[in-house]
Scaffold this active site. Sequence first.
Site, mmCIF file in Angstrom:
data_model
loop_
_atom_site.group_PDB
_atom_site.id
_atom_site.type_symbol
_atom_site.label_atom_id
_atom_site.label_comp_id
_atom_site.label_asym_id
_atom_site.label_seq_id
_atom_site.Cartn_x
_atom_site.Cartn_y
_atom_site.Cartn_z
ATOM 1 N N ASP A 49 -18.385 1.922 -67.914
ATOM 2 C CA ASP A 49 -17.077 1.863 -67.259
ATOM 3 C C ASP A 49 -16.917 0.547 -66.506
ATOM 4 O O ASP A 49 -17.474 0.354 -65.431
ATOM 5 C CB ASP A 49 -16.924 3.027 -66.271
ATOM 6 C CG ASP A 49 -15.536 3.041 -65.643
ATOM 7 O OD1 ASP A 49 -14.594 3.490 -66.324
ATOM 8 O OD2 ASP A 49 -15.383 2.575 -64.493
ATOM 9 N N TYR A 54 -13.408 -6.154 -62.223
ATOM 10 C CA TYR A 54 -14.839 -6.221 -61.881
ATOM 11 C C TYR A 54 -15.468 -7.557 -62.324
ATOM 12 O O TYR A 54 -16.606 -7.833 -61.971
ATOM 13 C CB TYR A 54 -15.631 -5.071 -62.531
ATOM 14 C CG TYR A 54 -15.173 -3.672 -62.199
ATOM 15 C CD1 TYR A 54 -14.221 -3.419 -61.206
ATOM 16 C CD2 TYR A 54 -15.692 -2.572 -62.879
ATOM 17 C CE1 TYR A 54 -13.807 -2.125 -60.922
ATOM 18 C CE2 TYR A 54 -15.282 -1.273 -62.590
ATOM 19 C CZ TYR A 54 -14.321 -1.060 -61.619
ATOM 20 O OH TYR A 54 -13.912 0.226 -61.346
ATOM 21 N N HIS A 114 -5.289 0.660 -63.923
ATOM 22 C CA HIS A 114 -6.237 0.822 -62.819
ATOM 23 C C HIS A 114 -5.644 1.578 -61.626
ATOM 24 O O HIS A 114 -6.352 2.315 -60.944
ATOM 25 C CB HIS A 114 -6.736 -0.554 -62.370
ATOM 26 C CG HIS A 114 -8.117 -0.541 -61.794
ATOM 27 N ND1 HIS A 114 -9.032 -1.526 -62.025
ATOM 28 C CD2 HIS A 114 -8.750 0.342 -60.986
ATOM 29 C CE1 HIS A 114 -10.160 -1.245 -61.391
ATOM 30 N NE2 HIS A 114 -10.008 -0.117 -60.743
ATOM 31 N N SER A 145 -5.754 5.583 -63.974
ATOM 32 C CA SER A 145 -6.671 5.813 -62.865
ATOM 33 C C SER A 145 -5.888 5.800 -61.566
ATOM 34 O O SER A 145 -4.917 5.038 -61.429
ATOM 35 C CB SER A 145 -7.732 4.706 -62.838
ATOM 36 O OG SER A 145 -8.662 4.956 -61.805
ATOM 37 N N GLN A 179 -8.884 8.917 -64.268
ATOM 38 C CA GLN A 179 -10.087 8.590 -63.486
ATOM 39 C C GLN A 179 -9.730 8.565 -61.996
ATOM 40 O O GLN A 179 -8.780 7.889 -61.603
ATOM 41 C CB GLN A 179 -10.631 7.231 -63.936
ATOM 42 C CG GLN A 179 -11.934 6.871 -63.241
ATOM 43 C CD GLN A 179 -12.513 5.521 -63.649
ATOM 44 O OE1 GLN A 179 -12.671 4.629 -62.828
ATOM 45 N NE2 GLN A 179 -12.826 5.370 -64.941
HETATM 46 N N1 LIG Z 1 -10.902 3.392 -60.900
HETATM 47 C C1 LIG Z 1 -11.242 3.004 -59.689
HETATM 48 O O1 LIG Z 1 -10.392 2.653 -58.848
HETATM 49 C C2 LIG Z 1 -12.690 3.006 -59.294
HETATM 50 C C3 LIG Z 1 -13.040 2.850 -57.942
HETATM 51 C C4 LIG Z 1 -14.393 2.885 -57.618
HETATM 52 C C5 LIG Z 1 -15.354 3.073 -58.615
HETATM 53 N N2 LIG Z 1 -14.972 3.194 -59.923
HETATM 54 C C6 LIG Z 1 -15.975 3.357 -61.006
HETATM 55 O O2 LIG Z 1 -16.936 4.331 -60.638
HETATM 56 C C7 LIG Z 1 -18.235 3.736 -60.593
HETATM 57 C C8 LIG Z 1 -19.083 4.386 -59.510
HETATM 58 O O3 LIG Z 1 -18.502 4.249 -58.223
HETATM 59 P P1 LIG Z 1 -19.149 3.316 -57.118
HETATM 60 O O4 LIG Z 1 -19.944 2.257 -57.772
HETATM 61 O O5 LIG Z 1 -18.070 2.895 -56.229
HETATM 62 O O6 LIG Z 1 -20.052 4.323 -56.266
HETATM 63 P P2 LIG Z 1 -21.269 5.344 -56.565
HETATM 64 O O7 LIG Z 1 -21.674 5.321 -57.986
HETATM 65 O O8 LIG Z 1 -20.893 6.623 -55.935
HETATM 66 O O9 LIG Z 1 -22.432 4.729 -55.658
HETATM 67 C C9 LIG Z 1 -23.056 3.527 -55.970
HETATM 68 C C10 LIG Z 1 -24.055 3.229 -54.829
HETATM 69 O O10 LIG Z 1 -25.083 4.215 -54.809
HETATM 70 C C11 LIG Z 1 -26.348 3.589 -54.909
HETATM 71 N N3 LIG Z 1 -27.186 4.445 -55.753
HETATM 72 C C12 LIG Z 1 -27.070 4.647 -57.079
HETATM 73 N N4 LIG Z 1 -27.982 5.533 -57.519
HETATM 74 C C13 LIG Z 1 -28.701 5.900 -56.431
HETATM 75 C C14 LIG Z 1 -29.794 6.776 -56.250
HETATM 76 N N5 LIG Z 1 -30.314 7.473 -57.280
HETATM 77 N N6 LIG Z 1 -30.311 6.909 -55.003
HETATM 78 C C15 LIG Z 1 -29.784 6.221 -53.968
HETATM 79 N N7 LIG Z 1 -28.747 5.378 -54.068
HETATM 80 C C16 LIG Z 1 -28.199 5.217 -55.303
HETATM 81 C C17 LIG Z 1 -26.090 2.233 -55.533
HETATM 82 O O11 LIG Z 1 -27.062 1.309 -55.088
HETATM 83 P P3 LIG Z 1 -27.735 0.188 -56.051
HETATM 84 O O12 LIG Z 1 -26.681 -0.298 -57.003
HETATM 85 O O13 LIG Z 1 -28.166 -0.865 -55.059
HETATM 86 O O14 LIG Z 1 -28.895 0.851 -56.735
HETATM 87 C C18 LIG Z 1 -24.729 1.883 -54.974
HETATM 88 O O15 LIG Z 1 -24.849 1.354 -53.667
HETATM 89 C C19 LIG Z 1 -17.947 2.259 -60.365
HETATM 90 O O16 LIG Z 1 -19.039 1.433 -60.665
HETATM 91 C C20 LIG Z 1 -16.744 2.066 -61.270
HETATM 92 O O17 LIG Z 1 -17.149 1.984 -62.620
HETATM 93 C C21 LIG Z 1 -13.660 3.184 -60.266
#
Ligand SMILES: NC(=O)c1ccc[n+]([C@@H]2O[C@H](COP(=O)([O-])OP(=O)(O)OC[C@H]3O[C@@H](n4cnc5c(N)ncnc54)[C@H](OP(=O)(O)O)[C@@H]3O)[C@@H](O)[C@H]2O)c1
Length: 293
Positions: A49, A54, A114, A145, A179
């Site tokens: 994703d 990004y 988005h 999204s 999303q």
């Molecule tokens: N459509 C939208 O507006 C929107 C908005 C936000 C996100 N998204 C999508 O959703 C995805 C996920 O959301 P997100 O990246 O915001 O947040 P998330 O996946 O909830 O959290 C990511 C964070 O958690 C940490 N982490 C990951 N696995 C872990 C584990 N097993 N133990 C402890 N910490 C852990 C990561 O650290 P490290 O990376 O340092 O390991 C990072 O700091 C995004 O990458 C994107 O693709 C979409």
Amino acid sequence: MSGLTIHSKLKLSSGYEIPLLGFGVYQVPADQAESCVGEALAAGYRHIDSAAAYRNEAPCGSAIRSAASTIPRQDVFFTSKVRSKGMSYESAKAQVDTTLRESGLEYLDLMLLHAPYGGSEARKGSWRALVEAVEEGKVRSIGVSNYGVHHLDELEKHIAELEAERGGKGKGGILSVGQWEIHPWMPRHDIVEWSRQRGVAIEAYCPLVRGERWGDKALQDLAEKYGKSAAQILLRWSLQKGYLPLPKSITPSRIRDNAELYDFEISQEDMAKLETKEYAPCTWDPTTSAIDN
Ligand SMILES: NC(=O)c1ccc[n+]([C@@H]2O[C@H](COP(=O)([O-])OP(=O)(O)OC[C@H]3O[C@@H](n4cnc5c(N)ncnc54)[C@H](OP(=O)(O)O)[C@@H]3O)[C@@H](O)[C@H]2O)c1
């Protein structure tokens, strides 16, 4: 929900299948994205994703293309998103071509708008650009999204209008995927209900709440009970709710651990222990933006 495996997929309204477990790459630096996506593919993820915003579509595409000798392109599901800034028919149309060029992929599995910014005309025009991209074979499935129920209702109206304007059923496009930020502290019952009634697949972003809830008592108790990490409990919760979680990590061991979700099942009773009525987003929430915004 037993019987889930890392290979589990959902058939979308478009007719294409999407792997349930995704790998999110928001805030994955461009110079690390190729190796992170490579790690994810090696760990068994088949769904990536990304988004134009990004700035890592190119390294994501490189990783998918580099793996193609062992993991055929058709086995990997690649998503990107049209920037919410300056939304219009023209910019969405141009974005599809830019994403294809940047990623080096011959088609995109999913393109999302988005966020629902820019007003009604901009949203309708951007959607029409995605509908045309599907007709041209550039994109397989389309969705949105961060749309609130009022934006989703408007999109249904736009789809009906486009059908009337463009020559009938199907010409308005098919909303296959939505999303949103969804986790126990952001349940979004209204949007989930709207989507379920229409067969729209529900992708859950920030499924790990960006690490902000590790101290939650109910979560900790379940982690201990099942002998799993809090991250694995949240991701399994999301899968068992029928969502498509998109965990992000740049840490190889976490990338692998976050995909080890298939040797346990949370009981219905324990699923209920994670339910809350909170509204606690950990990032932006464009779903609440006004329809004329
Ligand atoms: N459509 C939208 O507006 C929107 C908005 C936000 C996100 N998204 C999508 O959703 C995805 C996920 O959301 P997100 O990246 O915001 O947040 P998330 O996946 O909830 O959290 C990511 C964070 O958690 C940490 N982490 C990951 N696995 C872990 C584990 N097993 N133990 C402890 N910490 C852990 C990561 O650290 P490290 O990376 O340092 O390991 C990072 O700091 C995004 O990458 C994107 O693709 C979409």
